[in-house]
Scaffold this motif. Structure first.
Motif, PDB file in Angstrom:
ATOM      1  N   SER A 124       4.981   3.545   8.933  1.00 29.86           N
ATOM      2  CA  SER A 124       3.612   3.544   9.455  1.00 29.86           C
ATOM      3  C   SER A 124       2.899   4.728   8.825  1.00 29.86           C
ATOM      4  O   SER A 124       3.481   5.808   8.695  1.00 29.86           O
ATOM      5  N   ILE A 125       1.648   4.528   8.436  1.00 29.57           N
ATOM      6  CA  ILE A 125       0.886   5.575   7.755  1.00 29.57           C
ATOM      7  C   ILE A 125      -0.436   5.792   8.464  1.00 29.57           C
ATOM      8  O   ILE A 125      -1.135   4.837   8.787  1.00 29.57           O
ATOM      9  N   GLU A 129      -6.329   3.588   9.835  1.00 28.68           N
ATOM     10  CA  GLU A 129      -7.456   4.119   9.059  1.00 28.68           C
ATOM     11  C   GLU A 129      -8.174   5.093   9.917  1.00 28.68           C
ATOM     12  O   GLU A 129      -8.578   6.056   9.845  1.00 28.68           O
ATOM     13  N   ALA A 140       3.843  -0.583   3.829  1.00 33.02           N
ATOM     14  CA  ALA A 140       3.760  -0.069   5.197  1.00 33.02           C
ATOM     15  C   ALA A 140       3.566  -1.199   6.192  1.00 33.02           C
ATOM     16  O   ALA A 140       2.809  -2.129   5.967  1.00 33.02           O
ATOM     17  N   VAL A 189      -0.904   0.562   8.955  1.00 29.99           N
ATOM     18  CA  VAL A 189      -1.738   1.584   8.342  1.00 29.99           C
ATOM     19  C   VAL A 189      -2.888   1.862   9.313  1.00 29.99           C
ATOM     20  O   VAL A 189      -3.646   0.952   9.660  1.00 29.99           O
ATOM     21  N   LEU A 249       1.489   2.298   0.596  1.00 30.18           N
ATOM     22  CA  LEU A 249       0.558   1.654   1.532  1.00 30.18           C
ATOM     23  C   LEU A 249       0.825   0.151   1.607  1.00 30.18           C
ATOM     24  O   LEU A 249       0.716  -0.456   2.667  1.00 30.18           O
ATOM     25  N   ARG A 274      -3.947   7.393   7.755  1.00 28.06           N
ATOM     26  CA  ARG A 274      -4.763   7.842   6.626  1.00 28.06           C
ATOM     27  C   ARG A 274      -5.692   9.003   6.978  1.00 28.06           C
ATOM     28  O   ARG A 274      -6.115   9.742   6.091  1.00 28.06           O
TER      29      ARG A 274
END
Length: 69
Positions: free
Chosen positions: A43-44, A69, A64, A67, A61, A46
């Protein structure tokens, strides 16, 4: 228990934060690893990435699971 304090201190600094703590990305970390059904998930988040002036690769990305944002 010191997670939020640590993340707050790193806000805006060029430090990549990575952890396997559950909910790490949603708490303000950049990259969270988790093991689901014996598979590694990523999991990212940003927001912290951009504040730190870092760029996470398009390849990471793309793989993932989530994500933010």
């Amino acid at each position: 228990s010191n997670l939020q304090d640590t993340l707050d201190k790193l806000t805006g600094k060029p430090v990549l934060t990575v952890s396997d703590i559950a909910g790490f990305a949603s708490k303000g970390g950049m990259i969270e690893f988790s093991l689901v059904d014996n598979k590694m998930k990523v999991s990212i988040n940003r927001g912290p990435e951009k504040q730190a002036g870092l760029v996470i690769s398009a390849g990471l990305l793309e793989v993932a699971e989530k994500v933010i944002e």
